[in-house]
Structures are given as structure tokens and as C-alpha cells.
Motif scaffolding. Structure first.
Motif, PDB file in Angstrom:
ATOM      1  N   GLY A   1       0.817  -1.214   0.000  1.00  0.00           N
ATOM      2  CA  GLY A   1       0.000   0.000   0.000  1.00  0.00           C
ATOM      3  C   GLY A   1       0.847   1.258   0.000  1.00  0.00           C
ATOM      4  N   ASP A   2       2.024   1.206  -0.617  1.00  0.00           N
ATOM      5  CA  ASP A   2       2.978   2.317  -0.598  1.00  0.00           C
ATOM      6  C   ASP A   2       2.733   3.257  -1.784  1.00  0.00           C
ATOM      7  OD1 ASP A   2       5.160   4.029  -0.511  1.00  0.00           O
ATOM      8  OD2 ASP A   2       6.612   2.429  -0.128  1.00  0.00           O
ATOM      9  N   ALA A   3       1.830   4.192  -1.589  1.00  0.00           N
ATOM     10  CA  ALA A   3       1.442   5.125  -2.650  1.00  0.00           C
ATOM     11  C   ALA A   3       2.609   5.986  -3.113  1.00  0.00           C
ATOM     12  CB  ALA A   3       0.296   6.008  -2.168  1.00  0.00           C
ATOM     13  N   GLU A   4       3.486   6.391  -2.203  1.00  0.00           N
ATOM     14  CA  GLU A   4       4.613   7.239  -2.573  1.00  0.00           C
ATOM     15  C   GLU A   4       5.556   6.513  -3.527  1.00  0.00           C
ATOM     16  OE1 GLU A   4       3.537   6.935   0.565  1.00  0.00           O
ATOM     17  OE2 GLU A   4       2.849   8.966   0.945  1.00  0.00           O
TER      18      GLU A   4
ATOM     19  N   ALA B   1       6.075   7.668  -7.510  1.00  0.00           N
ATOM     20  CA  ALA B   1       7.411   8.199  -7.797  1.00  0.00           C
ATOM     21  C   ALA B   1       7.981   7.662  -9.110  1.00  0.00           C
ATOM     22  CB  ALA B   1       8.366   7.863  -6.646  1.00  0.00           C
ATOM     23  N   ASP B   2       7.452   6.574  -9.627  1.00  0.00           N
ATOM     24  CA  ASP B   2       7.971   5.990 -10.867  1.00  0.00           C
ATOM     25  C   ASP B   2       7.461   6.698 -12.120  1.00  0.00           C
ATOM     26  OD1 ASP B   2       9.580   3.969  -9.741  1.00  0.00           O
ATOM     27  OD2 ASP B   2       7.852   2.659  -9.494  1.00  0.00           O
ATOM     28  N   TYR B   3       6.435   7.543 -11.994  1.00  0.00           N
ATOM     29  CA  TYR B   3       5.861   8.206 -13.164  1.00  0.00           C
ATOM     30  C   TYR B   3       6.600   9.498 -13.490  1.00  0.00           C
ATOM     31  CZ  TYR B   3       1.844   5.107 -12.682  1.00  0.00           C
ATOM     32  OH  TYR B   3       1.039   4.007 -12.601  1.00  0.00           O
ATOM     33  N   LEU B   4       6.753   9.763 -14.773  1.00  0.00           N
ATOM     34  CA  LEU B   4       7.219  11.069 -15.209  1.00  0.00           C
ATOM     35  C   LEU B   4       6.094  12.082 -15.007  1.00  0.00           C
ATOM     36  CD1 LEU B   4       9.018  10.020 -18.503  1.00  0.00           C
ATOM     37  CD2 LEU B   4      10.095  11.009 -16.468  1.00  0.00           C
ATOM     38  N   PRO B   5       6.410  13.353 -14.803  1.00  0.00           N
ATOM     39  CA  PRO B   5       5.353  14.355 -14.581  1.00  0.00           C
ATOM     40  C   PRO B   5       4.341  14.418 -15.725  1.00  0.00           C
ATOM     41  CG  PRO B   5       7.499  15.282 -14.064  1.00  0.00           C
ATOM     42  CD  PRO B   5       7.749  13.920 -14.670  1.00  0.00           C
ATOM     43  N   GLU B   6       4.767  14.111 -16.937  1.00  0.00           N
ATOM     44  CA  GLU B   6       3.882  14.179 -18.101  1.00  0.00           C
ATOM     45  C   GLU B   6       3.276  12.816 -18.480  1.00  0.00           C
ATOM     46  OE1 GLU B   6       8.105  13.534 -19.626  1.00  0.00           O
ATOM     47  OE2 GLU B   6       7.161  14.658 -18.010  1.00  0.00           O
ATOM     48  N   ALA B   7       3.361  11.853 -17.586  1.00  0.00           N
ATOM     49  CA  ALA B   7       2.882  10.501 -17.864  1.00  0.00           C
ATOM     50  C   ALA B   7       1.382  10.486 -18.166  1.00  0.00           C
ATOM     51  CB  ALA B   7       3.177   9.576 -16.689  1.00  0.00           C
ATOM     52  N   VAL B   8       1.011   9.542 -19.018  1.00  0.00           N
ATOM     53  CA  VAL B   8      -0.386   9.279 -19.350  1.00  0.00           C
ATOM     54  C   VAL B   8      -0.656   7.825 -18.981  1.00  0.00           C
ATOM     55  CG1 VAL B   8      -2.075   9.094 -21.218  1.00  0.00           C
ATOM     56  CG2 VAL B   8      -0.407  10.947 -21.220  1.00  0.00           C
ATOM     57  N   ALA B   9      -1.789   7.585 -18.325  1.00  0.00           N
ATOM     58  CA  ALA B   9      -2.135   6.219 -17.917  1.00  0.00           C
ATOM     59  C   ALA B   9      -3.558   5.896 -18.345  1.00  0.00           C
ATOM     60  CB  ALA B   9      -1.982   6.055 -16.413  1.00  0.00           C
ATOM     61  N   PHE B  10      -3.702   4.736 -18.951  1.00  0.00           N
ATOM     62  CA  PHE B  10      -5.008   4.188 -19.288  1.00  0.00           C
ATOM     63  C   PHE B  10      -5.200   3.014 -18.341  1.00  0.00           C
ATOM     64  CE2 PHE B  10      -3.354   5.978 -23.275  1.00  0.00           C
ATOM     65  CZ  PHE B  10      -4.320   6.940 -23.513  1.00  0.00           C
TER      66      PHE B  10
ATOM     67  N   GLU C   1      -1.884  10.961  -2.833  1.00  0.00           N
ATOM     68  CA  GLU C   1      -3.196  11.011  -2.169  1.00  0.00           C
ATOM     69  C   GLU C   1      -4.275  10.318  -3.002  1.00  0.00           C
ATOM     70  OE1 GLU C   1      -3.915  11.822   0.923  1.00  0.00           O
ATOM     71  OE2 GLU C   1      -1.781  12.199   1.190  1.00  0.00           O
ATOM     72  N   VAL C   2      -4.187  10.430  -4.313  1.00  0.00           N
ATOM     73  CA  VAL C   2      -5.158   9.771  -5.195  1.00  0.00           C
ATOM     74  C   VAL C   2      -5.059   8.259  -5.012  1.00  0.00           C
ATOM     75  CG1 VAL C   2      -5.788   9.371  -7.608  1.00  0.00           C
ATOM     76  CG2 VAL C   2      -5.154  11.681  -6.856  1.00  0.00           C
ATOM     77  N   LEU C   3      -3.848   7.752  -4.971  1.00  0.00           N
ATOM     78  CA  LEU C   3      -3.657   6.311  -4.802  1.00  0.00           C
ATOM     79  C   LEU C   3      -4.012   5.860  -3.387  1.00  0.00           C
ATOM     80  CD1 LEU C   3      -2.898   3.895  -6.459  1.00  0.00           C
ATOM     81  CD2 LEU C   3      -0.510   4.327  -5.936  1.00  0.00           C
ATOM     82  N   ARG C   4      -3.718   6.681  -2.391  1.00  0.00           N
ATOM     83  CA  ARG C   4      -4.124   6.350  -1.018  1.00  0.00           C
ATOM     84  C   ARG C   4      -5.641   6.202  -0.921  1.00  0.00           C
ATOM     85  NH1 ARG C   4      -0.659  10.381   0.468  1.00  0.00           N
ATOM     86  NH2 ARG C   4       1.364   9.590   1.090  1.00  0.00           N
ATOM     87  N   ALA C   5      -6.377   7.065  -1.590  1.00  0.00           N
ATOM     88  CA  ALA C   5      -7.844   6.982  -1.590  1.00  0.00           C
ATOM     89  C   ALA C   5      -8.295   5.676  -2.242  1.00  0.00           C
ATOM     90  CB  ALA C   5      -8.444   8.183  -2.313  1.00  0.00           C
TER      91      ALA C   5
END
Length: 144
Positions: free
Chosen positions: A21-24, A28-37, A54-58
Motif C-alpha cells: 500500500g505504498d502510494a509514494e 514516484a515511478d511516473y514522469l510528470p507528463e505521464a499518461v495512464a489508461f 493522495e489519489v492512490l491512497r484513496a
């Protein structure tokens, strides 16, 4: 250490972070401009949805305990500063308020860029197939 090994280690570390459950660590692996589907709506996620812990913690808070997570059949292809990998993933958890865990196998592809000597996620795509029998239902009953 070869890039394929470094990328495989990153994917394994991400699976451990899911189970913990380690959201940080995950964001941290994503680039700031990352896109995810991802599996969840909407159709496309960008920052801050993929970069804000926080989004992942939720999302983790929607389960009544730890998430069980497995990565299988990882294949890695790397080039000069870019790479992609694909694998099958198993997610299992008990939804908050539920009594039984669900089990979902899905497909995952990552597009990666090497930035400052570290592989980072530029693009992520997760999907489940669907039955083409007229029901159009997600094929969440499939296992490898």
C-alpha cells in the motif's frame, strides 16, 4: 546490470509497493507528463491523478485490508533511453464493506524513458478483454 534487469527489478518493486500500500513508491515511478489508461474511469489519467500519492491512497482505502498483487510473464524490450514491457497482473482484495475478495487478472503495458539514469513510466496501459458474444461484459473470469 542490464536495462532489462533494471526494468524487471522496477516492476517487481512496484508489485511489492502494491502489496504494501505504498502510494509514494508507486507514484514516484511516473514522469510528470505521464499518461495512464487504467482499469478505472475516466478513459485517460494524467497528472495529478498518476503522480499524486493522495489519489492512490484513496484507492487503497477502498479495500478492507491489504491488496494482493502478482506480476507474471514479464517481457522487456529496451532501446536507447526508451523501453516497453508487458505482463499479466493479478489483483485481489476485499472491497471495503464486502466479505469476500475478488480476483482479477488483467494485461499491463508500460512505456518507459530513462531519465538521469533511472527508468520512469511515461505511458501505462492496463486492460481486461471483453466477451464478444453480444454481452459486451468484461472477461474478468479469465486466468492465465
Amino acid at each position: 546490470m542490464g536495462d532489462g534487469t533494471r526494468i524487471g527489478d522496477m516492476v517487481a518493486r512496484r508489485a511489492e509497493a502494491m502489496r504494501a500500500g505504498d502510494a509514494e513508491a508507486l507514484t514516484a515511478d511516473y514522469l510528470p507528463e505521464a499518461v495512464a489508461f487504467t482499469l478505472a474511469p475516466p478513459l485517460r489519467h494524467t497528472a495529478p491523478q498518476v503522480t499524486d500519492p493522495e489519489v492512490l491512497r484513496a484507492w487503497f482505502a477502498g479495500f478492507a485490508g491489504a491488496v494482493d498483487y502478482e506480476v507474471r510473464d514479464l517481457e522487456v524490450v529496451e532501446g536507447d533511453g526508451v523501453a516497453f514491457c508487458h505482463s499479466l497482473h493479478r489483483l485481489s482484495a476485499v472491497p471495503r464493506g464486502g466479505s469476500e475478495a475478488f480476483v482479477l487478472w488483467f494485461r499491463s503495458t508500460l512505456g518507459l524513458r530513462e531519465v538521469d539514469g533511472r527508468w520512469r513510466i511515461a505511458h501505462e496501459h492496463a486492460s481486461t478483454p471483453f466477451h464478444m458474444d453480444g454481452s459486451m461484459a468484461a472477461a474478468v473470469d479469465l486466468t492465465p
